[in-house]
Design a protein around this motif. Structure first.
Motif, PDB file in Angstrom:
ATOM      1  N   ALA A 251       0.861  -1.182   0.000  1.00  8.85           N
ATOM      2  CA  ALA A 251       0.000   0.000   0.000  1.00  8.85           C
ATOM      3  C   ALA A 251       0.899   1.235   0.000  1.00  8.85           C
ATOM      4  O   ALA A 251       1.958   1.253   0.634  1.00  8.85           O
ATOM      5  N   ASP A 267      -2.894  -4.155   2.863  1.00 11.51           N
ATOM      6  CA  ASP A 267      -1.550  -3.749   2.455  1.00 11.51           C
ATOM      7  C   ASP A 267      -1.274  -4.065   0.989  1.00 11.51           C
ATOM      8  O   ASP A 267      -0.287  -4.712   0.644  1.00 11.51           O
ATOM      9  N   LYS A 268      -2.151  -3.604   0.111  1.00 10.64           N
ATOM     10  CA  LYS A 268      -1.936  -3.819  -1.317  1.00 10.64           C
ATOM     11  C   LYS A 268      -2.031  -2.492  -2.053  1.00 10.64           C
ATOM     12  O   LYS A 268      -2.689  -1.552  -1.595  1.00 10.64           O
ATOM     13  N   SER A 269      -1.385  -2.422  -3.200  1.00 11.65           N
ATOM     14  CA  SER A 269      -1.284  -1.153  -3.913  1.00 11.65           C
ATOM     15  C   SER A 269      -2.564  -0.793  -4.660  1.00 11.65           C
ATOM     16  O   SER A 269      -2.874   0.379  -4.832  1.00 11.65           O
ATOM     17  N   TYR A 271      -6.821  -1.788  -5.232  1.00  9.14           N
ATOM     18  CA  TYR A 271      -8.053  -2.523  -4.961  1.00  9.14           C
ATOM     19  C   TYR A 271      -8.845  -2.592  -6.270  1.00  9.14           C
ATOM     20  O   TYR A 271      -9.270  -1.564  -6.797  1.00  9.14           O
ATOM     21  N   VAL A 341      -4.934   5.220  -1.154  1.00  6.69           N
ATOM     22  CA  VAL A 341      -5.537   3.940  -1.515  1.00  6.69           C
ATOM     23  C   VAL A 341      -5.997   4.069  -2.959  1.00  6.69           C
ATOM     24  O   VAL A 341      -6.773   4.975  -3.294  1.00  6.69           O
TER      25      VAL A 341
END
Length: 356
Positions: A251, A267-269, A271, A341
């Motif tokens: 993220a 915790d991801k870049s 969605y 986000v």
């Protein structure tokens, strides 16, 4: 003389005695075995804990100055006067005469403070491809970009008799201007690392220019790699270095988020969501804080407090790429930018929805 004349006979007798003991005293035997197993487990656990503690100790170096040390640095800074108005060589001579006896942390703080207060980022020069990187040449204009900042930081430390082997100019990737979660990252940034009293830590004067607080002065390594990744793995200063793929997939959070000991749940870049989705923003500070997200067209959201943070429910109403910019209030009630986000929707949902 010799109850066992042969090795095989001796082994057979011993085996028989052991089997006999097991049959007559099974609980004692298995108790001994269980005890041995538990002892082995304890030894392994202790070894792991000691190893982890040793590694964590290396990573947990916190930059700090005592009140007395800070006063000494501020005294030198406040008395610079016109000594930084001539050439860089003259300024270095002044620093050598006044600051050579400071300790390592004081020298780092003095150089970092002066640069972030006095050298501006050259946005116009960068756009026109006319940036000056040589500290001797941009010292009068007081404008440069990351590589110039990095070189000047080294120059000032060396002037104060800092051991040059304990200073690094580091090239690598950053989640700054030009970065996108949708394209492969490019190594296009430069910063420094310094060894202070045996501990290596990363510093980025460029990213702290004009800030009222230093977020990139010896940031914890596990936080620094959230938005800075050195070309050389060894310069991450982590026991378990991360890969470029991991860096890119994290993220997109900032050094400011580290002050809140924060984390985003998945915790991801990106969605990949059309319609309804959610994420949580957690923090661990002793004061009350508040999450703010800039509103954007195409995405409706609602922020709800939960234990230790906030839950953000969102609804994507149209196809496209969306970036939610997030802020948390610090103890002074000033909102700090903590990251983004990113949401991608390939096909608009059949129904629209708004949390308003």
């Amino acid at each position: 003389e010799g109850k066992c004349s042969k090795v095989t006979q001796c082994f057979s007798d011993t085996k028989s005695k052991i089997l006999s003991f097991i049959k007559t005293h099974p609980y004692i035997f298995f108790g001994i075995i269980a005890g041995i197993i538990i002892l082995i487990i304890i030894i392994i656990v202790v070894a792991v804990v000691v190893s982890k503690s040793s590694k964590d100790k290396e990573k947990e170096f916190v930059f700090s100055l005592s009140e007395k040390s800070l006063k000494e640095v501020n005294n030198i800074y406040s008395n610079i006067g016109n000594n930084d108005k001539g050439t860089l060589d003259k300024f270095c001579e002044y620093l050598e005469s006044k600051a050579s006896n400071l300790n390592e942390a004081q020298k780092v703080y003095l150089a970092y403070s002066w640069i972030t207060d006095n050298i501006k980022y050259d946005h116009d020069g960068l756009a026109a491809n006319k940036v000056i990187y040589d500290p001797d040449k941009f010292f009068s204009t007081r404008k440069t970009v990351c590589s110039g900042y990095s070189r000047l930081f080294r120059r000032l430390l060396v002037a104060m008799k800092y051991d040059e082997t304990k200073i690094k100019n580091i090239q690598g990737y950053s989640k700054g201007a030009g970065y996108s979660v949708y394209t492969n990252p490019v190594s296009n940034h430069e910063w420094n690392a310094v060894n202070i009293d045996g501990h290596w830590c990363s510093v980025d004067t460029t990213w702290d220019v004009d800030n009222t607080k230093f977020y990139y002065l010896c940031t914890r390594p596990q936080c620094f790699v959230r938005d800075h990744l050195p070309d050389k793995e060894e310069n991450q200063f982590l026991s378990n270095p991360i890969s470029l793929t991991t860096f890119h997939n994290y993220a997109w959070t900032t050094g400011r988020f580290c002050d809140f000991k924060g984390e985003i749940n998945e915790d991801k870049s990106i969605y990949n969501v059309c319609g309804r989705g959610k994420f949580t923003v957690k923090y661990n500070v002793e004061y009350e804080t508040k999450l703010h997200i800039n509103r954007i067209d195409g995405v409706s959201f609602k922020i709800s407090p939960i234990s230790g943070g906030y839950q953000v429910d969102f609804y994507v109403n149209q196809a496209g790429k969306f970036e939610l910019t997030m802020f948390l209030a610090n103890e002074d009630l000033h909102y700090e930018h903590i990251g983004y986000v990113n949401i991608k929707c390939d096909k608009a949902p059949s129904e629209k929805y708004s949390f308003d």
